[in-house]
Motif scaffolding. Structure first.
Motif, PDB file in Angstrom:
ATOM      1  N   TRP A  92      67.105  70.025  79.180  1.00 21.86           N
ATOM      2  CA  TRP A  92      67.109  71.487  79.097  1.00 21.86           C
ATOM      3  C   TRP A  92      66.798  72.161  80.421  1.00 21.86           C
ATOM      4  CZ3 TRP A  92      68.701  74.433  75.058  1.00 21.86           C
ATOM      5  CH2 TRP A  92      69.025  73.726  73.896  1.00 21.86           C
ATOM      6  N   GLN A  93      66.816  71.374  81.510  1.00 19.18           N
ATOM      7  CA  GLN A  93      66.478  71.916  82.830  1.00 19.18           C
ATOM      8  C   GLN A  93      67.428  73.055  83.240  1.00 19.18           C
ATOM      9  OE1 GLN A  93      63.888  71.031  84.723  1.00 19.18           O
ATOM     10  NE2 GLN A  93      64.387  72.041  86.640  1.00 19.18           N
ATOM     11  N   THR A  94      68.714  72.848  83.065  1.00 16.50           N
ATOM     12  CA  THR A  94      69.693  73.849  83.497  1.00 16.50           C
ATOM     13  C   THR A  94      69.547  75.148  82.717  1.00 16.50           C
ATOM     14  OG1 THR A  94      71.259  72.118  84.140  1.00 16.50           O
ATOM     15  CG2 THR A  94      72.148  74.325  83.805  1.00 16.50           C
ATOM     16  N   PHE A 108      65.557  60.722  71.502  1.00 16.71           N
ATOM     17  CA  PHE A 108      66.092  60.007  72.672  1.00 16.71           C
ATOM     18  C   PHE A 108      66.226  60.914  73.897  1.00 16.71           C
ATOM     19  CE2 PHE A 108      68.570  58.172  68.983  1.00 16.71           C
ATOM     20  CZ  PHE A 108      67.725  57.083  68.783  1.00 16.71           C
ATOM     21  N   GLY A 109      65.896  62.198  73.765  1.00 14.64           N
ATOM     22  CA  GLY A 109      66.042  63.127  74.871  1.00 14.64           C
ATOM     23  C   GLY A 109      64.743  63.319  75.645  1.00 14.64           C
ATOM     24  N   SER A 110      64.737  64.338  76.486  1.00  7.59           N
ATOM     25  CA  SER A 110      63.548  64.689  77.273  1.00  7.59           C
ATOM     26  C   SER A 110      63.705  66.111  77.769  1.00  7.59           C
ATOM     27  CB  SER A 110      63.372  63.731  78.457  1.00  7.59           C
ATOM     28  OG  SER A 110      64.356  63.982  79.444  1.00  7.59           O
ATOM     29  N   SER A 111      62.679  66.599  78.429  1.00  6.55           N
ATOM     30  CA  SER A 111      62.721  67.957  78.976  1.00  6.55           C
ATOM     31  C   SER A 111      63.858  68.111  79.985  1.00  6.55           C
ATOM     32  CB  SER A 111      61.378  68.292  79.631  1.00  6.55           C
ATOM     33  OG  SER A 111      61.057  67.343  80.634  1.00  6.55           O
ATOM     34  N   VAL A 143      75.065  71.051  71.614  1.00  9.80           N
ATOM     35  CA  VAL A 143      75.609  72.385  71.907  1.00  9.80           C
ATOM     36  C   VAL A 143      75.240  72.819  73.327  1.00  9.80           C
ATOM     37  CG1 VAL A 143      75.762  74.769  71.106  1.00  9.80           C
ATOM     38  CG2 VAL A 143      75.318  72.939  69.463  1.00  9.80           C
ATOM     39  N   HIS A 144      74.011  72.531  73.733  1.00  7.61           N
ATOM     40  CA  HIS A 144      73.517  72.980  75.042  1.00  7.61           C
ATOM     41  C   HIS A 144      74.259  72.313  76.197  1.00  7.61           C
ATOM     42  CE1 HIS A 144      71.323  69.493  73.690  1.00  7.61           C
ATOM     43  NE2 HIS A 144      70.892  69.239  74.902  1.00  7.61           N
ATOM     44  N   ALA A 145      74.756  71.101  75.975  1.00 10.98           N
ATOM     45  CA  ALA A 145      75.492  70.395  77.015  1.00 10.98           C
ATOM     46  C   ALA A 145      76.976  70.760  77.004  1.00 10.98           C
ATOM     47  CB  ALA A 145      75.329  68.884  76.847  1.00 10.98           C
ATOM     48  N   GLU A 146      77.517  71.018  75.808  1.00  2.64           N
ATOM     49  CA  GLU A 146      78.958  71.243  75.678  1.00  2.64           C
ATOM     50  C   GLU A 146      79.361  72.704  75.859  1.00  2.64           C
ATOM     51  OE1 GLU A 146      80.479  69.277  72.113  1.00  2.64           O
ATOM     52  OE2 GLU A 146      78.757  67.944  72.187  1.00  2.64           O
TER      53      GLU A 146
END
Length: 254
Positions: free
Chosen positions: A27-29, A21-24, A236-239
């Motif tokens: 992970w932009q940040t 359900f995600g996309s590139s 994890v990458h968002a939190e």
């Protein structure tokens, strides 16, 4: 399949792959952070983001999509970072094409089978009346009827696309992903392994990786370590982006 991707920075290649359900964009940040040390490839896996749609959706074809991208770009060997489904793609890729992988980072997923558990997410998608939708705020209000968590709704609604004629649709191939969701949960099987350096990064509040998975992880990835990010759930990458980026860079850089 020719996948959609974008590149950031220069140096040794680092290929980053998102979850289901995600996309590139997810992970932009962190991609910008990693681009100070690597040439980062932010990839949309098939049936996601701006990559093409296909009725075939399993790890074998997703692995070959990434191999095709590497060959097209003249990349003989790369570092890999994959989250959730993207981590599964990275694991399958490393065990099938070990000569093309330098170091491997797997975020909050183990090489085991996971039963389907995305029913509420699918309900969220289906709760939006695309045919009569006027704006994104309305989509969020409709989805809130079935998904109370604002962050989860925002994650799903990143897939909402406004077409040239003003109508709305989903960027991802919802129908195929839903019909093939069993494939997303598949684990590694057989006498395969990747001997290269590998790190599994688990969310401390997530149940995707637990202590009983250590033996299985070591079986397939004998040169691996498992690190837990306290206070992080599955995303994890968002939190906990700072903690994750520090771990990844400490692992990848000499």
């Amino acid at each position: 399949m020719k996948l959609n991707f974008r590149t950031l920075g220069s140096g040794d290649p680092l290929i980053i792959m998102h979850g289901v359900f995600g996309s590139s964009d997810n992970w932009q940040t962190l991609g910008k952070v990693f681009s100070e040390s690597f040439k980062v490839y932010l990839v949309d896996l098939r049936n996601h983001g701006n990559s093409p749609h296909s009725d075939t959706f399993n790890y074998d074809v997703m692995v070959e999509d990434v191999a095709e991208l590497m060959n097209d770009q003249g990349i003989t060997k790369a570092n890999f970072l994959g989250h959730s489904m993207g981590g599964k793609v990275a694991m399958h890729f490393a065990t099938q094409h070990s000569h093309m992988v330098d170091r491997l980072v797997v975020v909050d997923i183990a090489p085991k089978h996971y039963p389907p558990h995305h029913q509420q997410i699918f309900k969220g998608f289906h709760s939006v009346d695309l045919a009569n939708l006027k704006n994104r705020k309305e989509a969020d209000e409709q989805m809130a009827e079935v998904i109370s968590n604002f962050g989860v709704r925002q994650f799903i609604l990143k897939n909402l696309d406004r077409r040239k004629d003003g109508s709305f649709g989903w960027k991802l191939n919802l129908e195929v992903i839903e019909s093939a969701v069993e494939n997303v949960g598949e684990g590694l099987e057989g006498e395969v392994s990747f001997a290269g350096k590998t790190i599994f990064i688990a969310g401390g509040k997530s149940d995707y990786i637990n202590s009983s998975d250590k033996e299985l992880i070591q079986k397939y990835f004998p040169s691996s370590q498992i690190v837990t990010v306290d206070g992080a759930g599955h995303w994890v990458h968002a939190e906990k982006p700072q903690q994750l980026s520090d771990l990844v860079l400490d692992f990848l850089l000499p």
